[in-house]
Enzyme design. Structure first.
Site, short mmCIF file in Angstrom:
data_model
loop_
_atom_site.label_atom_id
_atom_site.label_comp_id
_atom_site.label_asym_id
_atom_site.label_seq_id
_atom_site.Cartn_x
_atom_site.Cartn_y
_atom_site.Cartn_z
N SER A 82 -5.04 9.13 7.27
CA SER A 82 -4.54 7.86 7.25
C SER A 82 -3.64 8.11 5.87
O SER A 82 -1.96 6.88 6.41
CB SER A 82 -5.51 6.83 6.62
N SER A 120 -5.33 -1.72 1.11
CA SER A 120 -6.47 -1.30 1.27
C SER A 120 -6.54 0.55 0.44
O SER A 120 -7.24 1.08 1.06
CB SER A 120 -6.54 -1.08 2.42
N GLY A 141 0.76 -1.24 0.32
CA GLY A 141 -0.35 0.18 0.24
C GLY A 141 0.82 1.46 -0.16
O GLY A 141 1.77 1.09 -0.49
N GLY A 193 -11.53 9.27 0.45
CA GLY A 193 -11.77 10.82 -0.06
C GLY A 193 -10.64 11.14 -0.45
O GLY A 193 -10.76 12.21 -1.15
N ARG A 223 -15.63 10.78 13.59
CA ARG A 223 -16.16 9.89 12.89
C ARG A 223 -16.42 9.20 13.73
O ARG A 223 -17.63 8.64 14.07
CB ARG A 223 -15.33 9.33 12.26
#
EC number: 1.4.3.16
Length: 580
Positions: A398, A56, A27, A62, A297
């Site tokens: 992230s 992922s 990733g 987003g 969130r």
């Protein structure tokens, strides 16, 4: 730290590769670390569980958050991150993230990533939950992760990095002094390498992503089975904050019996003005938080869950009909296609949504350079706990964390290599204790995966209590006890293979998550205890840290402060064993 001696039962390695560093995962964190290590002249091998572009990162819709817009500053980004983290962020770690983040994004663009541009020609920046400014750079409307993955994979291939695809990492290899000596892995299918082998290297970077598959409903792909966290635990590393699993508030609701990976409806949809409503069309976030639908969130997920309880419903709705067809098609084409694939047209009807497991804010405990408590073992991205996210990750931090801390890890390994402290000769690995035909440790059967997911969803999901967590712990212990009894009394265990290794890893991380959640007797961030509804800064403004003992019990302790001390050479606290 010393290894637990626990290993996944597997055949002995039949082949080996030598390198300076092995990166596990492909990733944003893994490939960034690999590219920077290769640029520093290190022999770098990338091992990834599926194809290079799986995982992922490519599902991230987003964007990536950084103070890139006019009038925005790292200090403002820091403030928003600390608020979202609910008092448990390591402020130094966050400061590193927000100050090094803008240049890290610029280097990503220089690598070849193409972000959406505004009509004025600069980056088009949007806003998401918890952010007080537009600072999220995005690509392809809502396909940011896919574009970042494309750019990094192309760079890896262009530079000729050695890669081993379709390979499940099994365990860490260490030498007699406890230093990292590489990893064992199993390559699925036939190719240049197949079956169980080893990559010998004095530095290992875990970038294996999340563990969302420990729950029944998740936005994570099927490969997200917590392999990196489980490997680190068996190697003797500390894991921190694993109780803080972020449940994304708005995941496409596919029915109460739906299981596995489910489509995400990005935070950015709310950032552009979508409303959360109940079945009567009533907006319920207004008055609950100053940012309404754009609250952090954890707050939105809790509000949705409460409204569902009040109405006896299993989902709520996201209403963005006022966007119109053109905006949906150009700004959110991926989400539009996912909705329509399931018979929902967000242009003409509200989208049914419910919270689902999305992101592990905790993970393998690291310092500011990505170093774990095992010498030579590094971790970055979702598998790591750097202290950046605290009790709840801020939206779109992230990808940024993966970029920033991967670069810091590569710099640390390169500096050690230059100084001669990254031992040039790969140490001879210790003999693997579980290669014989008579394994010491059992493997779970493949069907245990579904059982674990249901146990965790019922007992350790969005809503938790001492009773629900105790039931989950007992049922998880029962799974392990049953497998252990079959091995020790009858000499039987499941055959080594990807399904049994994944199920065994899921049990390992599930036990730690439940133990940490039971220890934290308060509600904070994305950890919601029905029986301890309030946040308690006096007692709980600290981290829950877990280690695996050689007898498979869990050593659980809490830190004295929210800050993360150096991990490798710090004094070890006293641990209280806890059978789970």
């Amino acid at each position: 730290m010393t290894s637990t001696g626990i290993r996944l039962h597997a055949p002995a390695p039949g082949w080996a590769i030598a390198a300076d560093v092995v990166v596990v995962g492909s990733g944003v964190a893994g490939l960034t670390a690999a590219l920077r290590c290769e640029s520093a002249g290190l022999r770098t091998v990338v091992v990834t569980k599926a194809r290079l572009d799986d995982g992922s990162t490519r599902w991230a819709q987003g964007g990536v958050a950084a103070a890139l817009g006019e009038g925005d500053t790292p200090e403002q980004h820091l403030d928003d991150t600390l608020v979202a983290g609910a008092g448990l962020c390591d402020q130094d770690a966050v400061r590193i993230l927000v100050t090094e983040g803008p240049d890290a994004v610029r280097r990503l663009i220089a690598t070849g990533a193409h972000f959406d541009e505004s009509t004025e020609g600069g980056l088009a920046l949007t806003r998401e939950g918890g952010h007080h400014r537009r600072r999220i750079a995005h690509a392809g409307g809502d396909a940011t992760g896919a574009e970042i993955s494309r750019a990094l994979v192309e760079a890896v291939r262009a530079r000729g990095l050695r890669t081993v695809e379709n390979a499940l990492v099994l365990d860490l290899l260490t030498d007699a002094e406890g230093r990292t000596a590489g990893v064992t892995l199993h390559v699925m299918g036939e190719g240049q390498h197949d079956g169980v082998g080893a990559v010998h290297a004095p530095a290992v970077v875990l970038a294996t992503g999340g563990m969302g598959q420990v729950f029944s409903a998740t936005t994570n792909p099927s490969v997200s089975t917590g392999d990196g966290v489980a490997l680190a635990l068996r190697a003797g590393a500390e894991v921190s904050d694993l109780e803080f699993v972020q449940f994304h508030p708005t995941v496409l609701f596919l029915g109460s019996d739906a299981e596995g990976q489910q489509p995400l409806v990005s935070e950015a949809v709310r950032g552009e003005g979508a409303h959360l409503v109940d079945a009567d069309g009533v907006r319920f976030m207004q008055g609950r938080h100053e940012l309404a639908e754009l609250a952090p969130r954890d707050i939105v997920a809790k509000a949705i869950t409460r409204r569902m309880q009040e109405h006896g419903a299993d989902h709520m709705y996201l209403d963005a009909r006022h966007f119109g067809r053109t905006m949906w098609e150009h700004r959110f084409p991926t989400i539009l296609a996912a909705c329509r694939a399931h018979g929902i047209d967000p242009v003409t009807e509200p989208v049914p949504v419910a919270p689902a497991a999305h992101y592990a804010s905790g993970g393998v405990r690291t310092d500011a350079h990505g170093r774990t408590t095992v010498p030579g073992l590094y971790a970055c991205g979702e598998v790591a706990c750097t202290g950046v996210h605290g009790a709840n990750r801020l939206a779109s931090n992230s990808l940024l964390e993966g970029l920033v801390y991967a670069e810091r890890i590569a710099a640390d390994i390169a500096a050690a290599h230059t100084a001669g402290t990254l031992h040039a000769r790969v140490p001879a690995p210790l003999p693997h204790p579980d290669h014989s035909q008579h394994p010491r440790h059992p493997l779970l059967p493949p069907e245990a995966r579904l059982t674990i997911q249901r146990i965790m969803t019922e007992g350790a999901g969005v809503l938790r209590s001492a009773d629900s967590l105790a039931r989950a712990a007992d049922r998880l212990h029962g799974l392990h006890a049953e497998a252990r009894e079959a091995l020790h009394e009858h000499g039987k265990t499941s055959e080594p293979g990807v399904d049994t290794w994944e199920a065994t890893n899921l049990l390992c991380v599930a036990r730690v998550l439940v133990a940490a959640a039971a220890r934290r007797e308060e509600t904070r961030g994305c950890h919601w205890r029905e029986d301890h509804a309030d946040r308690d800064d006096t007692t709980w403004r600290r981290h829950v840290v877990v280690r695996l003992n050689p007898d498979r019990t869990l050593a659980v302790h809490t830190t004295d402060t929210p800050e993360f001390p150096p991990t490798v050479h710090g004094a070890q606290p006293t641990h209280r064993p806890q059978e789970q």
